[in-house]
Design an enzyme around this catalytic site. Structure first.
Site, PDB file in Angstrom:
ATOM      1  N   ASP A   1      22.521  18.547  32.979  1.00  0.00           N
ATOM      2  CA  ASP A   1      21.933  18.978  31.710  1.00  0.00           C
ATOM      3  C   ASP A   1      21.598  20.468  31.707  1.00  0.00           C
ATOM      4  O   ASP A   1      21.308  21.029  30.639  1.00  0.00           O
ATOM      5  CB  ASP A   1      20.638  18.196  31.416  1.00  0.00           C
ATOM      6  CG  ASP A   1      20.903  16.707  31.235  1.00  0.00           C
ATOM      7  OD1 ASP A   1      21.928  16.367  30.641  1.00  0.00           O
ATOM      8  OD2 ASP A   1      20.077  15.902  31.710  1.00  0.00           O
TER       9      ASP A   1
ATOM     10  N   ASP B   1      17.081  16.021  32.039  1.00  0.00           N
ATOM     11  CA  ASP B   1      16.389  15.967  33.328  1.00  0.00           C
ATOM     12  C   ASP B   1      17.314  16.146  34.520  1.00  0.00           C
ATOM     13  O   ASP B   1      16.850  16.231  35.648  1.00  0.00           O
ATOM     14  CB  ASP B   1      15.650  14.632  33.473  1.00  0.00           C
ATOM     15  CG  ASP B   1      16.599  13.473  33.732  1.00  0.00           C
ATOM     16  OD1 ASP B   1      17.736  13.517  33.217  1.00  0.00           O
ATOM     17  OD2 ASP B   1      16.203  12.533  34.448  1.00  0.00           O
TER      18      ASP B   1
ATOM     19  N   CYS C   1      -4.243  50.866  23.014  1.00  0.00           N
ATOM     20  CA  CYS C   1      -4.393  51.037  24.464  1.00  0.00           C
ATOM     21  C   CYS C   1      -3.226  50.381  25.189  1.00  0.00           C
ATOM     22  O   CYS C   1      -2.687  50.923  26.161  1.00  0.00           O
ATOM     23  CB  CYS C   1      -5.701  50.413  24.953  1.00  0.00           C
ATOM     24  SG  CYS C   1      -7.197  51.140  24.272  1.00  0.00           S
TER      25      CYS C   1
ATOM     26  N   CYS D   1      -8.057  48.048  22.682  1.00  0.00           N
ATOM     27  CA  CYS D   1      -7.356  47.702  21.445  1.00  0.00           C
ATOM     28  C   CYS D   1      -5.854  47.739  21.668  1.00  0.00           C
ATOM     29  O   CYS D   1      -5.375  48.057  22.760  1.00  0.00           O
ATOM     30  CB  CYS D   1      -7.748  48.657  20.319  1.00  0.00           C
ATOM     31  SG  CYS D   1      -7.269  50.368  20.635  1.00  0.00           S
TER      32      CYS D   1
ATOM     33  N   ASP E   1      19.320  13.983  25.973  1.00  0.00           N
ATOM     34  CA  ASP E   1      20.157  13.292  26.945  1.00  0.00           C
ATOM     35  C   ASP E   1      19.615  11.859  27.024  1.00  0.00           C
ATOM     36  O   ASP E   1      18.454  11.619  26.691  1.00  0.00           O
ATOM     37  CB  ASP E   1      20.053  13.990  28.298  1.00  0.00           C
ATOM     38  CG  ASP E   1      20.739  13.204  29.395  1.00  0.00           C
ATOM     39  OD1 ASP E   1      21.928  12.886  29.246  1.00  0.00           O
ATOM     40  OD2 ASP E   1      20.076  12.889  30.397  1.00  0.00           O
TER      41      ASP E   1
END
Length: 732
Positions: free
Chosen positions: A630, A626, A26, A23, A423
């Site tokens: 960036d 990409d 724990c 649980c 972009d």
């Protein structure tokens, strides 16, 4: 990461498989135990995966960490060893089946009573059936509960052990006290049924949790075991682990590609669907790169190995998914704080229930049963499972659809994104120039202008030259030979074609030559307003330079870009175009795609500042890019989304990576985030509701222990089942 790094005093990361957690409390205890180890800087424990990720900055070992976990009452071993261990000989359903066989005769009288049939099993036979359930099948609860007590805390097992022991002990007392005076009502069926139902719930829960890892299992299944390697002209089958970078690997039709490589011979279509989410096979030829794990559809390919083992794209994807599934979402920290005090509060409520009922009625048997019901229904399993199971299912299905979510924080933040900043180059556009238009001056032919331009650029590697040659190949035009070609730095190039000196260059070169653009001036202005770059073709004559025509180059917009923007607007998300291109080009792209907010001519260093300004204005921003330029903006955004078709720097910086260069995946990534977060909230709602409703019902005597056990088991299974609904999600 190996222990060696830690031994050298450098930061190290350890992954441990932790066994025995049941649980949320724990989880808290294991995290606390590991944080107390000197040199540990951060710990994240996941109940659903049963894994602990530990960041250490001192000279510690995996043995030190495992010892700390064991002292807390659990067992731990390195994940690699856990994977290597053989499957247990005993079927995991056997304890449940044994419990059902022993418990059914105890419960049968209660079921028959509903049908109006009065029948009672002999008390001593009830004892004989309940005892193995209590102390054989229920031994796990005693062991784990005792360890929790020794550690000074509580967990689900302690609640079950206390509750069932109380019912079992009460039944023995009543049996011994009243055995000579007729058969009293015993409660062996309550203790046995609770244990059996909890075991059933844990078994169903384990099966459901295995389903949440199905995506990761399917990715692991893509790893081929052997490769056909060509060394010294000899083909031999080798384990993939023995393949070296630079080796030539032969891939036959229907084979799974064993390594990341570059095609040096052959062509084919390659199915990368389980890696990129792309449903259609992709055409591949000499010079193209292929990814390990993809399927070669038809042709024979010879590859030069570029990456093997842990450095392949597939291995990195698997590590990212594992990392995301093991991570702890910010919302889980709230649950952990609640769970830390939950078990002690439940024990107090159970004690108050016992005392209150005894004082009010004087019936200590009923008081004890109501207290048992409180202990049983309050098990916090569902609370601990709601968040990690949803994250496992969400990140797994996203990976299958081509969306890699690096960590749980990115997943949780993405659901509140209200602004996406794009972009342009390589993100919304193809990222490479194409020849968009050819206009001939009066007296010239369009095909002739194109062919002569190709003659000048035939041997050039310039991107614009490649665009011209692609167009010539598409139209199958013959290209004349050129000689005495030379570059005109910053302006263009010239050569002699068919005995005539030709030049191809910029508007600046045209002005230097004193050539009037004439009727083509209007076309040039229109094309430049649309963001195109113009090259002018001129010919030297006895009367000076004569204009033959112009070529317009542009970066074509991706086919799905407009649909992607529309999909984001449907989700209520505003869009911004952020680019270093000229304002005319940016506005043209923005208008074509329906992006109203355009920020053009922004230097790479200033992109991050623009993102920060948007955030300062109260927006939650996702940046999509990409390129290397960036990366600062991706880091500055609330959520960075990188295209895998771009640079490694961008992907390392971003929290989400799109495995295809398809802008539609941007909306898909935000959509799966919203659905996952909604699933988390739904799971936590039901987990809290079970306890908020169930504990008072049990305390007021409206819920017997057996029904409480069934409700507790059902709560865990329903929360995990709720998470599994995410597996139906598909990117669109």
């Amino acid at each position: 990461m190996s222990t060696t790094l830690a031994m050298q005093g450098r930061p190290a990361a350890f992954d441990l498989q932790v066994l025995g957690m049941t649980c949320a409390s724990c989880v808290m205890r294991v995290e606390k135990a590991l944080m107390e180890v000197p040199g540990v800087s951060a710990v994240s424990v996941n109940l659903a995966t049963e894994r602990a990720t530990v960041q250490a900055v001192a000279t510690i070992s995996e043995a030190d960490l495992s010892l700390a976990v064991e002292k807390a009452g659990y067992s731990a071993r390195p994940v690699a060893e856990a994977h290597a261990q053989a499957a247990p000989k005993q079927p995991d359903w056997l304890p449940v089946a044994a419990g059902a066989v022993l418990t059914l005769p105890l419960v049968a009288p209660m079921l028959l009573q509903v049908l109006g049939i009065g029948w009672m099993l002999d008390g001593w036979l009830q004892l004989a059936l309940a005892t193995p359930v209590q102390f054989w099948l229920g031994a796990r609860f005693y062991r784990a509960g005792w360890k929790a007590v020794r550690a000074g805390s509580g967990n689900m097992d302690l609640l079950v052990a206390l509750g069932t022991s109380a019912a079992y002990g009460l039944s023995i007392y009543l049996l011994l006290k009243h055995a000579e005076h007729g058969m009293p009502h015993l409660y062996f069926e309550a203790s046995a049924a609770v244990i059996t139902l909890v075991l059933l719930g844990k078994w169903l829960e384990a099966r459901a949790k295995r389903s949440t890892t199905a995506a990761l299992q399917s990715l692991n299944a893509l790893r081929p075991a052997v490769a056909r390697v060509l060394r010294g002209g000899v083909e031999s089958e080798l384990p993939v682990a023995l393949v070296r970078i630079g080796d030539l690997v032969l891939v036959r039709p229907g084979d799974r590609i064993p390594v990341d490589g570059e095609i040096v011979e052959g062509s084919s279509h390659v199915n990368e669907s389980l890696i990129t989410g792309e449903s259609m096979p992709v055409a591949k030829a000499t010079g193209d790169r292929v990814t390990g794990g993809a399927i070669n559809e038809e042709g024979v390919l010879t590859l030069r190995t570029l990456a093997v083992g842990a450095e392949t794209t597939l291995a990195r994807i698997i590590r990212l998914v594992e990392s995301a599934q093991a991570a702890k979402a910010p919302i889980q920290r709230i649950v952990d704080r609640v769970s830390a005090v939950f078990v002690p509060v439940v024990l107090v409520i159970a004690l108050l229930t016992l005392m209150g009922w005894f004082v009010a009625t004087g019936n200590w048997e009923q008081a004890l049963l109501n207290a048992v019901a409180v202990l049983v229904i309050a098990c916090p399993c569902a609370l601990g499972l709601a968040t990690p199971t949803a994250i496992m299912a969400g990140t797994g299905v996203a990976a299958q659809q081509g969306v890699l979510i690096k960590d749980a924080q990115a997943l949780e933040l993405a659901h509140v994104v209200n602004t996406v900043v794009f972009d342009k180059t390589g993100t919304l556009s193809e990222g490479r120039p194409t020849l968009l238009a050819v206009h001939a001056a009066p007296g010239s032919q369009q095909a002739e202008v194109l062919a002569l331009s190709a003659a000048l650029q035939k041997n050039s590697e310039h991107p614009l030259a490649r665009a011209v040659m692609d167009k010539v190949r598409d139209e199958r035009l013959p290209v004349p030979e050129a000689r005495a070609a030379r570059a005109l730095p910053g302006r263009g190039l010239e050569a002699i074609v068919r005995g005539q000196r030709l030049t191809l260059g910029s508007s600046r070169l045209l002005r230097e030559q004193g050539v009037d653009s004439g009727l083509l001036a209007v076309d040039a202005q229109r094309l430049e307003a649309q963001g195109c770059s113009i090259s002018w073709l001129t010919q030297e004559t006895d009367h000076g330079q004569t204009l033959l025509g112009l070529l317009a180059f542009g970066d074509s917009i991706k086919a799905s870009a407009r649909q992607a923007v529309e999909r984001l607007h449907e989700l209520g998300i505003s869009t911004v175009l952020l680019t270093g291109d000229t304002r005319g080009s940016a506005l043209a792209v923005g208008k074509a795609l329906g992006i109203g907010e355009v920020k053009a001519e922004v230097l790479p260093a200033d992109k991050a500042a623009v993102v920060q300004q948007l955030r300062a204005a109260g927006r939650t921003v996702a940046m999509v890019g990409d390129g290397i330029n960036d990366a600062p903006a991706l880091a500055a955004a609330d959520v960075g989304i990188a295209m895998a078709t771009g640079t490694d720097v961008a992907m390392e910086t971003a929290g989400i990576t799109l495995m295809r260069g398809d802008p539609l995946l941007v909306a898909a990534s935000l959509d799966i985030s919203r659905r996952t977060y909604a699933t988390i909230k739904r799971g936590l709602f039901w987990a809290f509701i079970y306890n908020l409703v169930g504990i008072p019902l049990a305390a007021f005597g409206l819920l017997n222990p057996m029904m409480a056990g069934a409700a507790m088991a059902f709560s865990s299974v329903s929360v995990v089942g709720n998470a599994l609904l995410l597996r139906r999600w598909k990117a669109r």
